[in-house]
Design an enzyme around this catalytic site. Sequence first.
Site, short mmCIF file in Angstrom:
data_model
loop_
_atom_site.label_atom_id
_atom_site.label_comp_id
_atom_site.label_asym_id
_atom_site.label_seq_id
_atom_site.Cartn_x
_atom_site.Cartn_y
_atom_site.Cartn_z
CG ASP A 1 62.13 151.45 27.47
OD1 ASP A 1 61.42 151.12 28.36
OD2 ASP A 1 63.30 151.03 27.26
CE1 TYR B 1 69.04 152.24 28.35
CE2 TYR B 1 66.82 153.30 27.39
CZ TYR B 1 67.72 152.07 28.19
OH TYR B 1 66.95 151.08 28.54
CE LYS C 1 63.93 151.25 31.05
NZ LYS C 1 64.31 151.69 29.64
CG HIS D 1 67.58 151.42 34.29
ND1 HIS D 1 68.05 152.38 33.31
CD2 HIS D 1 67.85 150.15 33.57
CE1 HIS D 1 67.97 152.00 32.06
NE2 HIS D 1 68.23 150.48 32.14
P1 NDP Z 1 66.93 144.96 20.73
O1 NDP Z 1 66.67 143.21 21.14
O2 NDP Z 1 65.85 145.46 20.37
O3 NDP Z 1 67.95 144.81 19.47
C1 NDP Z 1 68.08 145.98 18.89
C2 NDP Z 1 69.38 145.66 18.00
O4 NDP Z 1 68.70 144.88 16.63
C3 NDP Z 1 70.05 146.99 17.19
O5 NDP Z 1 71.34 146.73 17.05
C4 NDP Z 1 69.21 147.21 15.93
O6 NDP Z 1 69.97 147.88 15.07
C5 NDP Z 1 68.80 145.78 15.45
N1 NDP Z 1 67.54 145.67 14.72
C6 NDP Z 1 66.59 146.28 15.17
N2 NDP Z 1 65.52 146.03 14.16
C7 NDP Z 1 66.06 144.81 13.48
C8 NDP Z 1 65.53 144.21 12.33
N3 NDP Z 1 64.43 144.38 11.77
N4 NDP Z 1 66.39 143.21 11.79
C9 NDP Z 1 67.75 142.90 12.21
N5 NDP Z 1 68.31 143.69 13.17
C10 NDP Z 1 67.36 144.67 14.00
O7 NDP Z 1 67.83 145.13 21.74
P2 NDP Z 1 67.97 146.42 22.85
O8 NDP Z 1 68.92 145.86 23.87
O9 NDP Z 1 68.21 147.72 22.24
O10 NDP Z 1 66.76 146.29 23.59
C11 NDP Z 1 65.53 147.09 23.20
C12 NDP Z 1 65.27 148.35 24.14
O11 NDP Z 1 64.95 147.76 25.35
C13 NDP Z 1 66.37 149.32 24.53
O12 NDP Z 1 66.58 149.74 23.31
C14 NDP Z 1 66.11 149.84 25.85
O13 NDP Z 1 65.06 150.85 25.37
C15 NDP Z 1 65.38 148.67 26.29
N6 NDP Z 1 66.26 147.99 27.47
C16 NDP Z 1 66.11 148.18 28.56
C17 NDP Z 1 66.95 147.40 29.62
C18 NDP Z 1 66.78 147.72 30.99
O14 NDP Z 1 67.89 147.18 31.86
N7 NDP Z 1 65.72 147.84 31.37
C19 NDP Z 1 68.17 147.09 29.09
C20 NDP Z 1 68.39 146.83 27.64
C21 NDP Z 1 67.64 147.14 26.94
P3 NDP Z 1 69.36 149.25 14.23
O15 NDP Z 1 69.27 150.26 15.28
O16 NDP Z 1 70.53 149.72 13.33
O17 NDP Z 1 68.26 148.67 13.20
#
Ligand code: NDP
Length: 318
Positions: free
Chosen positions: A46, A51, A79, A112
């Site tokens: 994604d 980004y 997006k 987006h």
């Molecule tokens: P997530 O809910 O996926 O959470 C990501 C966070 O959780 C990061 O800080 C990561 O840290 C941490 N994390 C990952 N795996 C674990 C684990 N196993 N245990 C504990 N913590 C963990 O949040 P996002 O907001 O990033 O959403 C996911 C994706 O959705 C985005 O990256 C993007 O691609 C998409 N998105 C789309 C949006 C839109 O408007 N269409 C808006 C927001 C997101 P670390 O990397 O250090 O592991």
Amino acid sequence: MSFQKVLKLSTSAEIPEIGLGTWMSKPHEVENAVEIAVRNGYRHLDLAMIYENQDEVGRALKKVIPSVVKREDLFITSKLWNHSHQPDQVEKELDETLKLLGLDYVDLYLVHWPVAFVPGRGFYPSDDGHQAVLDLETSLVDTWKAMIKLPATGKVRAVGVSNFTMDYIKGIVAATGVKPVVNQVEAHPLLPQLELLEFCRTSGIHITAYSPLGNNLKGKPKLTEHPAVKEVAQKLGATEAQVLVAWGAHTGFSVIPKSVQEDRIISNFKQVELSKEDYEKISAIGHNNHTRFNIPYGYTPMWDISLFDEPEEKNAKY
Ligand code: NDP
């Protein structure tokens, strides 16, 4: 390495149930994360122009296509950012994305956010540093009409939307007769989106759940630390993140957890099944306690307020 379930889209294409999110990383982290993910079985990525790391994703893709995976076996979403909603900008921004990725096409291209910013003033046009300068001349229908021309160019396999309410979807469909293939929205136990899910299901629109782990930002309450999530994880011998991903998959979403850490990238992808009882226990977290973690830059009431009726963290009590 595990291979995983896929879900059918209205185009008959298949979207893998779990994908890798790529938002919010430090330089080079995403290049590494994408390579690790693909080497460990992920086939769904994604991405987004905003980004600002699609060049890194492109470098990672060069390392894995075709030695690890064939291009046609990947499902890549990107997006269109808000400052390119103007009909003459839509294909140009897609071309820029394809150039950064080093690809001929993406599998899915989404609007987006349902808001147009003025063009030509960067990603975040602002007069006062807080409020985005909106382009009120360009409607969502104008943008959608440009989007639905893209599949014929061969540069996208399907088009969809993100952060769209039911009313926004109804509006673009009424004007064009063309439904989005996917609506990508924030969805997790604290924001289950059940009404939207039902509407999309009956309309043949797939939902992808973003922020499935509750975004897990520093300083915010962490969904992975919620007692009910911890309890189910412990019972299943799974991680809390696996339980949250499983909750999204069980609901019917494709789910795109983001991580840049190798152990988490690998473990988040391992599928866990929830019993009805465990699913209900996790779902109960959100009963009368909805919380939205993503409020976009430049949000003003000129955007459809119904999208943001659950103020950020208003009710997060744990
Ligand atoms: P997530 O809910 O996926 O959470 C990501 C966070 O959780 C990061 O800080 C990561 O840290 C941490 N994390 C990952 N795996 C674990 C684990 N196993 N245990 C504990 N913590 C963990 O949040 P996002 O907001 O990033 O959403 C996911 C994706 O959705 C985005 O990256 C993007 O691609 C998409 N998105 C789309 C949006 C839109 O408007 N269409 C808006 C927001 C997101 P670390 O990397 O250090 O592991």
